[in-house]
Design a protein around this motif. Sequence first.
Motif, PDB file in Angstrom:
ATOM      1  N   TYR A  65      -3.074   3.815   7.181  1.00  0.00           N
ATOM      2  CA  TYR A  65      -3.632   2.429   6.467  1.00  0.00           C
ATOM      3  C   TYR A  65      -4.718   1.694   7.631  1.00  0.00           C
ATOM      4  O   TYR A  65      -5.618   1.283   7.234  1.00  0.00           O
ATOM      5  N   ILE A 107      -7.978   3.634   7.292  1.00  0.00           N
ATOM      6  CA  ILE A 107      -8.534   3.064   5.953  1.00  0.00           C
ATOM      7  C   ILE A 107      -8.951   1.655   6.257  1.00  0.00           C
ATOM      8  O   ILE A 107     -10.110   1.320   5.565  1.00  0.00           O
ATOM      9  N   GLY A 108      -8.058   0.979   6.751  1.00  0.00           N
ATOM     10  CA  GLY A 108      -8.521  -0.441   6.858  1.00  0.00           C
ATOM     11  C   GLY A 108      -9.832  -0.762   7.737  1.00  0.00           C
ATOM     12  O   GLY A 108     -10.799  -1.493   7.391  1.00  0.00           O
ATOM     13  N   ARG A 109      -9.854  -0.089   8.794  1.00  0.00           N
ATOM     14  CA  ARG A 109     -11.115   0.008   9.688  1.00  0.00           C
ATOM     15  C   ARG A 109     -12.284   0.182   8.754  1.00  0.00           C
ATOM     16  O   ARG A 109     -13.295  -0.460   9.008  1.00  0.00           O
ATOM     17  N   LYS A 110     -12.174   1.317   8.023  1.00  0.00           N
ATOM     18  CA  LYS A 110     -13.420   1.833   7.345  1.00  0.00           C
ATOM     19  C   LYS A 110     -13.928   0.796   6.336  1.00  0.00           C
ATOM     20  O   LYS A 110     -14.867   0.399   6.249  1.00  0.00           O
ATOM     21  N   GLN A 111     -12.919  -0.019   5.675  1.00  0.00           N
ATOM     22  CA  GLN A 111     -13.110  -1.089   4.776  1.00  0.00           C
ATOM     23  C   GLN A 111     -13.732  -2.190   5.574  1.00  0.00           C
ATOM     24  O   GLN A 111     -14.637  -2.957   5.025  1.00  0.00           O
ATOM     25  N   GLN A 112     -13.345  -2.472   6.786  1.00  0.00           N
ATOM     26  CA  GLN A 112     -13.763  -3.675   7.715  1.00  0.00           C
ATOM     27  C   GLN A 112     -15.250  -3.330   7.724  1.00  0.00           C
ATOM     28  O   GLN A 112     -16.084  -4.297   7.843  1.00  0.00           O
ATOM     29  N   LYS A 120     -17.293  -1.524   6.216  1.00  0.00           N
ATOM     30  CA  LYS A 120     -18.320  -1.989   4.801  1.00  0.00           C
ATOM     31  C   LYS A 120     -18.467  -3.557   4.540  1.00  0.00           C
ATOM     32  O   LYS A 120     -19.470  -3.740   4.188  1.00  0.00           O
ATOM     33  N   ASP A 121     -17.440  -4.384   4.849  1.00  0.00           N
ATOM     34  CA  ASP A 121     -17.497  -5.884   4.585  1.00  0.00           C
ATOM     35  C   ASP A 121     -18.563  -6.483   5.539  1.00  0.00           C
ATOM     36  O   ASP A 121     -19.249  -6.521   6.122  1.00  0.00           O
ATOM     37  N   TRP A 164       0.879  -1.217   0.028  1.00  0.00           N
ATOM     38  CA  TRP A 164       0.050  -0.193   0.027  1.00  0.00           C
ATOM     39  C   TRP A 164       0.517   1.055  -0.063  1.00  0.00           C
ATOM     40  O   TRP A 164       0.480   2.176  -0.583  1.00  0.00           O
TER      41      TRP A 164
END
Length: 93
Positions: A82, A85-90, A92-93, A66
């Motif tokens: 990072y 962003i990773g937590r935000k992506q989690q 969404k999943d 990344w």
Amino acid sequence: MKKDFAGIELSASEFSQLSLLCQSDPKFPQTYLEWLTLVEEGRLLALGVGLVASPFRMDVANFGAWCSLVGIVPCLEALRAYAIIGRKQQMKD
């Protein structure tokens, strides 16, 4: 902010890999114990403002990729971004 490091899960061997990536950053923790202290301080700060830190499983290889992709040097601030962003992506999943 330290609270952004709360909940980051990283083993001692993964910390060693991460510290090699971030070796040019003088702010990066020098030891795994210092890393754990940073994560715990972040957890306490998050709790202090009413937030519960969600666990975030750190993938050191992905973090390195990344950083290359976005053109930044691996460092504590890059790791903070990072993780956010990773937590935000989690979420969404």
